[in-house]
Design a protein around this motif. Sequence first.
Motif, PDB file in Angstrom:
ATOM      1  N   MET A   1       0.852  -1.196   0.022  1.00 21.50           N
ATOM      2  CA  MET A   1      -0.181   0.068  -0.174  1.00 21.50           C
ATOM      3  C   MET A   1       0.899   1.197  -0.118  1.00 21.50           C
ATOM      4  O   MET A   1       0.573   2.259  -0.715  1.00 21.50           O
ATOM      5  CB  MET A   1      -0.924  -0.076   1.148  1.00 21.50           C
ATOM      6  CG  MET A   1      -2.080  -0.950   1.193  1.00 21.50           C
ATOM      7  SD  MET A   1      -3.035  -0.417  -0.370  1.00 21.50           S
ATOM      8  CE  MET A   1      -4.035   0.884   0.217  1.00 21.50           C
ATOM      9  N   GLN A   2       1.930   1.297   0.675  1.00 22.80           N
ATOM     10  CA  GLN A   2       2.728   2.405   0.880  1.00 22.80           C
ATOM     11  C   GLN A   2       3.673   2.584  -0.339  1.00 22.80           C
ATOM     12  O   GLN A   2       3.980   3.737  -0.670  1.00 22.80           O
ATOM     13  CB  GLN A   2       3.604   2.393   2.091  1.00 22.80           C
ATOM     14  CG  GLN A   2       3.053   2.395   3.455  1.00 22.80           C
ATOM     15  CD  GLN A   2       2.249   3.559   3.770  1.00 22.80           C
ATOM     16  OE1 GLN A   2       3.078   4.926   3.686  1.00 22.80           O
ATOM     17  NE2 GLN A   2       0.903   3.840   3.939  1.00 22.80           N
ATOM     18  N   VAL A   3       4.154   1.516  -1.162  1.00 25.76           N
ATOM     19  CA  VAL A   3       4.907   1.551  -2.001  1.00 25.76           C
ATOM     20  C   VAL A   3       4.662   0.862  -3.252  1.00 25.76           C
ATOM     21  O   VAL A   3       4.076   1.112  -4.187  1.00 25.76           O
ATOM     22  CB  VAL A   3       6.270   1.238  -1.712  1.00 25.76           C
ATOM     23  CG1 VAL A   3       7.432   1.595  -2.934  1.00 25.76           C
ATOM     24  CG2 VAL A   3       6.886   2.005  -0.341  1.00 25.76           C
ATOM     25  N   HIS A   4       4.736  -0.384  -3.338  1.00 22.19           N
ATOM     26  CA  HIS A   4       4.901  -1.506  -4.582  1.00 22.19           C
ATOM     27  C   HIS A   4       3.447  -1.324  -5.477  1.00 22.19           C
ATOM     28  O   HIS A   4       3.583  -0.926  -6.373  1.00 22.19           O
ATOM     29  CB  HIS A   4       5.023  -2.782  -4.023  1.00 22.19           C
ATOM     30  CG  HIS A   4       6.399  -3.211  -3.137  1.00 22.19           C
ATOM     31  ND1 HIS A   4       7.539  -2.835  -3.849  1.00 22.19           N
ATOM     32  CD2 HIS A   4       6.508  -3.602  -2.127  1.00 22.19           C
ATOM     33  CE1 HIS A   4       8.480  -3.100  -2.937  1.00 22.19           C
ATOM     34  NE2 HIS A   4       8.102  -3.551  -1.928  1.00 22.19           N
ATOM     35  N   LYS A   5       2.430  -1.652  -4.917  1.00 22.37           N
ATOM     36  CA  LYS A   5       1.275  -1.645  -5.887  1.00 22.37           C
ATOM     37  C   LYS A   5       0.541  -0.227  -6.048  1.00 22.37           C
ATOM     38  O   LYS A   5       0.304   0.007  -7.124  1.00 22.37           O
ATOM     39  CB  LYS A   5       0.184  -2.549  -5.024  1.00 22.37           C
ATOM     40  CG  LYS A   5       0.537  -4.195  -5.162  1.00 22.37           C
ATOM     41  CD  LYS A   5      -0.424  -4.990  -4.793  1.00 22.37           C
ATOM     42  CE  LYS A   5      -0.176  -6.306  -5.178  1.00 22.37           C
ATOM     43  NZ  LYS A   5       0.903  -6.798  -4.473  1.00 22.37           N
ATOM     44  N   MET A   6       0.640   0.601  -4.912  1.00 20.17           N
ATOM     45  CA  MET A   6      -0.078   1.850  -5.229  1.00 20.17           C
ATOM     46  C   MET A   6       0.935   2.859  -6.010  1.00 20.17           C
ATOM     47  O   MET A   6       0.194   3.751  -6.581  1.00 20.17           O
ATOM     48  CB  MET A   6      -0.341   2.471  -3.887  1.00 20.17           C
ATOM     49  CG  MET A   6      -1.365   1.780  -3.073  1.00 20.17           C
ATOM     50  SD  MET A   6      -3.089   1.416  -3.972  1.00 20.17           S
ATOM     51  CE  MET A   6      -2.516  -0.163  -4.518  1.00 20.17           C
ATOM     52  N   GLN A   7       1.998   2.706  -6.102  1.00 22.86           N
ATOM     53  CA  GLN A   7       3.061   3.528  -6.967  1.00 22.86           C
ATOM     54  C   GLN A   7       2.860   2.914  -8.241  1.00 22.86           C
ATOM     55  O   GLN A   7       2.670   3.898  -9.240  1.00 22.86           O
ATOM     56  CB  GLN A   7       4.433   3.152  -6.553  1.00 22.86           C
ATOM     57  CG  GLN A   7       5.208   4.172  -7.211  1.00 22.86           C
ATOM     58  CD  GLN A   7       6.871   4.244  -7.137  1.00 22.86           C
ATOM     59  OE1 GLN A   7       7.497   3.343  -7.724  1.00 22.86           O
ATOM     60  NE2 GLN A   7       7.106   5.078  -5.702  1.00 22.86           N
ATOM     61  N   ARG A   8       2.459   1.822  -8.539  1.00 14.42           N
ATOM     62  CA  ARG A   8       2.327   1.243  -9.786  1.00 14.42           C
ATOM     63  C   ARG A   8       0.909   1.707 -10.343  1.00 14.42           C
ATOM     64  O   ARG A   8       0.830   1.929 -11.524  1.00 14.42           O
ATOM     65  CB  ARG A   8       2.383  -0.162  -9.939  1.00 14.42           C
ATOM     66  CG  ARG A   8       3.792  -0.889  -9.883  1.00 14.42           C
ATOM     67  CD  ARG A   8       3.955  -2.269  -9.635  1.00 14.42           C
ATOM     68  NE  ARG A   8       5.165  -2.791  -9.953  1.00 14.42           N
ATOM     69  CZ  ARG A   8       6.343  -2.702  -9.036  1.00 14.42           C
ATOM     70  NH1 ARG A   8       5.937  -2.137  -7.937  1.00 14.42           N
ATOM     71  NH2 ARG A   8       7.670  -3.260  -9.229  1.00 14.42           N
ATOM     72  N   GLY A   9      -0.125   1.884  -9.254  1.00 15.17           N
ATOM     73  CA  GLY A   9      -1.266   2.274  -9.951  1.00 15.17           C
ATOM     74  C   GLY A   9      -1.228   4.015 -10.159  1.00 15.17           C
ATOM     75  O   GLY A   9      -2.102   4.155 -11.263  1.00 15.17           O
ATOM     76  N   LEU A  10      -0.247   4.560  -9.855  1.00 21.13           N
ATOM     77  CA  LEU A  10      -0.139   5.959  -9.993  1.00 21.13           C
ATOM     78  C   LEU A  10       0.573   6.077 -11.272  1.00 21.13           C
ATOM     79  O   LEU A  10      -0.131   6.939 -12.335  1.00 21.13           O
ATOM     80  CB  LEU A  10       0.906   6.602  -9.091  1.00 21.13           C
ATOM     81  CG  LEU A  10       1.189   8.239  -9.320  1.00 21.13           C
ATOM     82  CD1 LEU A  10       0.192   9.300  -9.157  1.00 21.13           C
ATOM     83  CD2 LEU A  10       2.332   8.790  -8.328  1.00 21.13           C
ATOM     84  N   ILE A  11       1.528   5.100 -11.651  1.00 24.85           N
ATOM     85  CA  ILE A  11       2.283   5.130 -12.871  1.00 24.85           C
ATOM     86  C   ILE A  11       1.164   4.903 -14.025  1.00 24.85           C
ATOM     87  O   ILE A  11       1.170   5.399 -15.127  1.00 24.85           O
ATOM     88  CB  ILE A  11       3.308   4.135 -12.884  1.00 24.85           C
ATOM     89  CG1 ILE A  11       4.370   4.642 -11.810  1.00 24.85           C
ATOM     90  CG2 ILE A  11       3.811   3.814 -14.332  1.00 24.85           C
ATOM     91  CD1 ILE A  11       5.333   3.520 -11.562  1.00 24.85           C
ATOM     92  N   HIS A  12       0.389   3.919 -13.664  1.00 21.11           N
ATOM     93  CA  HIS A  12      -0.822   3.355 -14.477  1.00 21.11           C
ATOM     94  C   HIS A  12      -1.557   4.744 -14.907  1.00 21.11           C
ATOM     95  O   HIS A  12      -2.069   4.972 -16.264  1.00 21.11           O
ATOM     96  CB  HIS A  12      -1.554   2.332 -13.907  1.00 21.11           C
ATOM     97  CG  HIS A  12      -3.053   2.040 -14.668  1.00 21.11           C
ATOM     98  ND1 HIS A  12      -3.039   1.547 -15.885  1.00 21.11           N
ATOM     99  CD2 HIS A  12      -4.179   2.434 -14.479  1.00 21.11           C
ATOM    100  CE1 HIS A  12      -4.247   1.231 -16.198  1.00 21.11           C
ATOM    101  NE2 HIS A  12      -4.925   1.879 -15.319  1.00 21.11           N
ATOM    102  N   SER A  13      -2.173   5.480 -13.899  1.00 23.59           N
ATOM    103  CA  SER A  13      -2.828   6.358 -14.267  1.00 23.59           C
ATOM    104  C   SER A  13      -2.267   7.599 -15.007  1.00 23.59           C
ATOM    105  O   SER A  13      -2.825   8.107 -15.843  1.00 23.59           O
ATOM    106  CB  SER A  13      -3.518   7.141 -12.821  1.00 23.59           C
ATOM    107  OG  SER A  13      -2.596   7.886 -12.163  1.00 23.59           O
TER     108      SER A  13
END
Length: 540
Positions: free
Chosen positions: A402-414
């Motif tokens: 939540m702090q890094v791995h998956k949510m950062q990729r979500g930001l990149i995706h958007s």
Amino acid sequence: METSRHPYLKSLASRGYVQGVTLHSKATNEPLCHYFGGVRYALCPSGRWRRAQNLPQSYSYGTKDQPGRCDGNTGICPQPSFMDLSSTDGWTEDCFQSNVWVPLGEPPKDGWPVLFFIHGGFLQFGHPNAFSATALLGDAALNAIVVVPAYRLNVFGFLYSSELEQDASSTNETVGNHGFWDQRQALEWTRDNIDLFGGNASQITISGYSAGAYSAFYQLAYDLQVPDDQSIVKRVCIWSNSPAAQPKTPSSAQVQFDQLLAALKIPASLPWSEKLSRLRATPSDTLLSTAMGVELNQFRPTSDSTFIQSTLFQSFDTGAFARKLSARNVRIMLGECRDERNLYATWFPPQNNLPSLHERLLADYPRPVVDTLIKLYYPDGRLPADCDNWDTDAFGRIYADMQVHKMQRGLIHSIASGGASHLLSRYRVEYRLKCADKTIPPSWGVTHATDQYIWFWGNGELIDPEEKPIIRRALIDPFIKFVHGEADIQWGTTDHRDIRTLKPDGSVQIVKDAFWDDAIRVWKALREVGEPDHASAAKL
């Protein structure tokens, strides 16, 4: 790196004089850079949970005969302890100062570029005095000014309630998110005053680590709201963090405020002004210890519709955020460490069961998000086969995701979906410097915060000579080009799913993101939850 200090008097024109130091290498006696510690960027507010005051135009740091003493450290906001990364020395609620490192010699014609760095610590602890840019300037040749501000943390920086809304209205101020406003104030001070140190106010890179990276993102989001002529941010470094969910609503923040009142035995029936009067009269150490003991003990940002718009995460979905980013041409460097979870697992871990893990996550994220996460990660309610326990292993993994791995990729995706992938430079660190062993157990691997010794070129510790060319080639040389605004930083990636990776053997490889699909699955599931409404927030 051991240094010696030599007094250095600096004229700041109409701002008067400051007494800093020139730092020399003890080993060679070679000068490395100038340092100014505890440079004030704002005046203390009239009371807790009010906005700090801008320095007046007439403000002077001192005279030539009696210069302002800027050869020490910033004040430190009262904070909980964590490993060796927090401090009880120098506690003060008047922490509105920055540490500033300046290269030697005459600045270039347009001035040195500026790296504005925000320290981390979950927004609950941390301070600028734990960071040293001396070797980054003196040995790695960054040739930029580095500014590291202190700011209000935990209950002092992120308390929010209807009572504080009324108080802010009575003084015509914004309410809440005071820690973020402090950072913005330091950033505006940098824009308005850095030329006095030889800096170029039009070339500011905002950066941060962990909660500092989270802060850097929200500073970027705020900066994208202001008119072009008030914009400050040109480039952003988001090191090991990312926005995870729309920050809590005012109504959920009220629940936390009421818990604090109850813990301090302040009657809820009192008028708002009396509640705040009693809170402001509470000694800082008592307020802090009480705040860290309530159920919702992580004091984090609120969607206040001023600093943080309630539609921010919707702008990821619609592509509006990416379009603003592209229109301003703001470039972003962002990434992760391989073993983030091992340090994350130590921050307020739950008891060894699933209900306790669920409750722990509610301290950081809205209930609808946590409920969805639990269903995604533990659909049968059982501990996964690859996890040893709930309290450190399972918690560390989901928290790091939540702090890094998956949510950062979500930001990149958007950002990529909105047509701005060309602005992204992604990295992954799988290599650990030996000097990290001084503060972080080697058994934790390349965990969260180990790469701060890379980005800060040892951060005051010595890097082994054989390690220097590895990290210079992999990250530092491109990073220096990034801070200097060079168009081609020779990053090597061609797609938003490419990651520049520093491998365990010291090699640099451009790797396709193996974790992308699972991360986007989680991101999309959480985005389908949408933003917490007042009704669900009130159930926290």
